[in-house]
Every structure is written in structure tokens, then in C-alpha cells.
Design a protein around this motif. Structure first.
Motif, PDB file in Angstrom:
ATOM      1  N   ALA A   1      30.661 -79.110 -41.080  1.00 45.45           N
ATOM      2  CA  ALA A   1      30.015 -80.191 -41.823  1.00 45.45           C
ATOM      3  C   ALA A   1      30.107 -81.513 -41.087  1.00 45.45           C
ATOM      4  O   ALA A   1      29.232 -82.372 -41.215  1.00 45.45           O
ATOM      5  N   SER A   2      31.174 -81.687 -40.303  1.00 45.31           N
ATOM      6  CA  SER A   2      31.348 -82.952 -39.573  1.00 45.31           C
ATOM      7  C   SER A   2      31.499 -82.747 -38.076  1.00 45.31           C
ATOM      8  O   SER A   2      31.816 -83.688 -37.356  1.00 45.31           O
TER       9      SER A   2
ATOM     10  N   PRO B   1      28.244 -75.986 -44.712  1.00 46.21           N
ATOM     11  CA  PRO B   1      26.972 -76.700 -44.580  1.00 46.21           C
ATOM     12  C   PRO B   1      25.861 -75.763 -44.118  1.00 46.21           C
ATOM     13  O   PRO B   1      25.440 -75.789 -42.961  1.00 46.21           O
TER      14      PRO B   1
ATOM     15  N   ARG C   1      22.668 -77.307 -42.599  1.00 46.48           N
ATOM     16  CA  ARG C   1      22.962 -77.941 -41.314  1.00 46.48           C
ATOM     17  C   ARG C   1      23.059 -76.900 -40.197  1.00 46.48           C
ATOM     18  O   ARG C   1      22.520 -77.085 -39.106  1.00 46.48           O
TER      19      ARG C   1
ATOM     20  N   ALA D   1      20.621 -76.289 -37.019  1.00 47.58           N
ATOM     21  CA  ALA D   1      21.203 -76.316 -35.683  1.00 47.58           C
ATOM     22  C   ALA D   1      20.810 -75.081 -34.885  1.00 47.58           C
ATOM     23  O   ALA D   1      20.469 -75.170 -33.696  1.00 47.58           O
TER      24      ALA D   1
ATOM     25  N   ALA E   1      19.338 -82.327 -36.384  1.00 48.71           N
ATOM     26  CA  ALA E   1      19.879 -81.284 -37.245  1.00 48.71           C
ATOM     27  C   ALA E   1      21.278 -81.602 -37.722  1.00 48.71           C
ATOM     28  O   ALA E   1      21.686 -81.179 -38.812  1.00 48.71           O
ATOM     29  N   LEU E   2      22.026 -82.385 -36.932  1.00 50.28           N
ATOM     30  CA  LEU E   2      23.427 -82.672 -37.274  1.00 50.28           C
ATOM     31  C   LEU E   2      23.599 -84.025 -37.936  1.00 50.28           C
ATOM     32  O   LEU E   2      24.719 -84.471 -38.183  1.00 50.28           O
ATOM     33  N   ASP E   3      22.487 -84.705 -38.213  1.00 46.14           N
ATOM     34  CA  ASP E   3      22.586 -86.033 -38.843  1.00 46.14           C
ATOM     35  C   ASP E   3      23.068 -85.915 -40.291  1.00 46.14           C
ATOM     36  O   ASP E   3      22.765 -84.942 -40.975  1.00 46.14           O
TER      37      ASP E   3
END
Length: 365
Positions: free
Chosen positions: A277-278, A317, A320, A324, A363-365
């Protein structure tokens, strides 16, 4: 010669369920008579025939005699003198030991209709104890018919069978066959709790936890029709299970490779999936590569389904990671390789292109 419809077709009809398959018992006939009528033989252990037009199964009425431990230790006897009641008494549960004659009249010598009304799973006779597969069958019937309870005397009998070592004689392939069917029922948790209650689960899948949220998650997966791979992964790859344990349990029952591999992946990557997620581009790419997601996107999607239902290490996520994967798969690795003069640098250049694509894709924003 008399023909009766038996077993599940009778049971499901009384329950108001759709009857999908019909099995029949033939009383007073010989194999030669069945062949003369055009039936095709298919039975190996005892005479079973396929109807020449409907292809439904017709078995000659039989009796059985226990000769060895396990579910294969039987000698079967068929003869025109074997009665319907003698055939039915050796069936597993009273709800499966009823018959309909050719006029549609119910023959119920062992109280199956009574137990359907009372919603009870009860063994017909002590012959139940001679076949340990029946413990698994009863447990998966409980997963299918969630309103049914197990008769106390039947639970006690199953416990005594476990204590006698009958379950230890089961072969892995047959155990998996029954477990897989039960996992695909409406309430698979009921199968596992019954197996745990009688002691069979500890023999079949030692160390598998039945406390905590795992079984509730398994039922949740069943409620939204998740595939067998996802259900097995939740059962043996979730709730803090280690990778080695997920592998060992899968191999113990000879689970198919797709079920085994997904369970192992979930056990190994559960925390990493949540941490994604991060995570940055490099870490997400490394996760995708460990999961072989670029080559097997379908399996990765199932991994996300299973992990998304766990919740023990935080939310996964899913969107996400799906975005990705799409960004990484859009990189033309072949084009990158052709543009790289030094062949030894190709893996690093492809890796860099994929990280850049992830970072640029949003995609990771």
C-alpha cells in the motif's frame, strides 16, 4: 426384476432441491439379464450398468463384508436374492438410504424421511464404522445442508473410528477428493468443525487451526463463489500459517499444483502484499516478480482475491497492485533488449524500464 431410484435423488426430491443425477438399484436380476437388456457394464468392484438410452447408473443390489482396514477392505456380494432393505442398510446415512419404486412410492426402512424432517445426519447402521470415507462424506453433507445437525450417536461413532485408526488408512487422493467437494459447498466451515470435533482433522491436516477468523473467511469466500484455489489458500495459507506448513499440508493430501502453489504464495507474501500500500516502485516490482505475476497474471489475481479476504495484516491494495502489474506488462522487454548493446546489461535495463514505467504510470500514486 424390480428397479428402484435410490440415494441422493430421493433425498433431494424430499428436500425440494433440484435432482441432478439419478442412481438406481436393481433387485432380482443377474449380470447376464442386464446385458441381455442392452445395459453396458461399468463396475469394477461390483456390477454397475449404464442404461442404453439415459446412461444413468443401475447397480445390482448387493451386500458387503469388511475384510481389512480402510475404505478398500470390502468384499461385495450380488445375487438375485439380495433384498432392497439389505442393500440400503449398508449405506452411510438414513437420508441416503431411501428408495422410490417404479410407481413413485417411497420405501424408507431406516427413518430417512423422519431425519430429513428433523434436519439430522444419522448413520443407518454400524456398517458406517467400516468405511472411514463416510466421516468425510458426512462432514461435507453438513457443509451442504447447513441446517442439519449430527446425531450424537453418530458423532460418537465417528470419534471411535478415529480412535481405532480407521482414518489413518485413508489414501491422500481420496481425502482430497472429499475435502475439495466440501470446500466448494455453501458452508465449508461446518465440514472442518465436524472433522475437528470427532478428531479426524488432527489426523488428516495436523496443525490446521480451526479457531479464529479463518473459517469465517472461508465461508465468506464460499458466499461469493470463489474458486477452489482461493478457498484452499485461505484455509492453509492464511491466518499466520508459514510457507513450509502450507506446503506440507498441501502435499499431505496431494492437493493439485494450482491449489498448493497459491496457498504457499499467500503464506509467503501475505505481509508484503499488505505493505504494498505504501511501497515504492522497486519494492512493488520485486513483489510482482516473486509472485511470477508477469507470466501468470491469472494466478496473481487469485492471490489478490485470497489476500484481500484475510485482513490479519492490514488491507491489501488490490487495485494498486493490479494497476502496477498492467504498467509493468506494458513494457516491451524485447525492444529494450534489442536497444541494449551489451547483452550482459539486458536484465538490468529491463528492470530499470519496468521501474520507470511504474513510477511514470501513476499506478502507485
Amino acid at each position: 426384476m424390480k428397479v428402484y431410484t435410490v440415494g441422493g435423488a430421493v433425498r433431494d426430491g424430499l428436500l425440494g432441491l433440484e435432482v441432478k443425477d439419478r442412481d438406481h438399484v436393481v433387485v432380482g436380476a443377474t449380470p447376464a439379464q442386464m446385458l441381455a437388456l442392452g445395459f453396458a457394464p461399468v463396475g469394477k468392484d461390483f456390477p454397475v450398468f449404464l442404461h442404453p438410452e439415459t446412461h444413468e447408473e443401475y447397480a445390482l443390489a448387493r451386500t458387503e463384508r469388511k475384510t481389512a482396514p480402510g475404505y478398500k477392505g470390502f468384499v461385495f456380494h450380488t445375487d438375485p436374492s439380495v433384498t432392497l432393505e439389505e442393500d440400503l442398510v449398508r449405506r452411510d446415512l438414513t437420508i441416503n438410504a431411501m428408495a422410490l419404486d417404479e410407481n413413485g412410492s417411497l420405501i424408507d426402512p431406516y427413518g430417512g424421511q423422519r431425519d430429513i424432517a428433523a434436519r439430522v445426519l444419522r448413520h443407518v447402521s454400524n456398517a458406517f464404522a467400516e468405511d472411514p470415507v463416510r466421516i468425510l462424506r458426512l462432514a461435507r453433507f453438513a457443509a451442504r445442508f447447513e441446517g442439519f445437525s449430527v446425531a450424537p450417536e453418530t458423532m460418537a461413532l465417528m470419534s471411535s473410528m478415529v480412535d481405532a485408526g480407521e482414518v489413518d488408512a485413508l489414501v491422500a487422493e481420496r481425502v482430497w477428493q472429499e475435502l475439495a467437494k466440501g470446500l466448494m459447498e455453501r458452508r465449508p466451515s461446518r465440514m472442518l468443525r465436524i472433522l475437528a470435533h470427532c478428531g479426524a482433522l488432527a489426523r488428516l491436516l495436523p496443525g490446521l487451526p480451526v479457531e479464529g477468523p479463518t473459517l469465517e473467511r472461508l465461508d465468506a469466500a464460499a458466499s461469493v463463489d470463489k474458486p477452489l484455489t482461493v478457498r484452499w489458500a485461505i484455509l492453509v495459507g492464511g491466518a499466520g500459517m508459514l510457507e513450509d506448513k502450507a506446503r506440507a499440508l498441501s502435499e499431505r493430501v496431494k492437493a493439485p499444483g494450482d491449489c498448493r502453489d497459491l496457498a504457499i504464495l499467500l503464506a509467503r507474501e501475505r505481509s508484503a502484499l499488505s505493505s504494498a500500500a505504501s511501497a515504492g516502485a522497486a519494492a512493488v516490482l520485486a513483489l510482482l516478480e516473486r509472485c511470477d505475476a508477469l507470466r501468470r497474471p491469472g494466478r496473481f489475481a487469485e492471490l489478490l482475491e485470497a489476500a484481500g479476504m484475510m485482513g490479519d495484516v492490514g488491507d491489501v491494495p488490490v487495485a494498486r497492485l493490479q494497476a502496477a502489474l498492467e504498467a509493468v506488462r506494458a513494457v516491451d522487454a524485447g525492444a529494450v533488449a534489442r536497444a541494449t548493446g551489451d547483452r550482459g546489461q539486458i536484465p538490468a535495463r529491463v528492470q530499470a524500464a519496468r521501474v520507470a514505467a511504474l513510477a511514470d504510470s501513476g499506478a502507485l500514486d
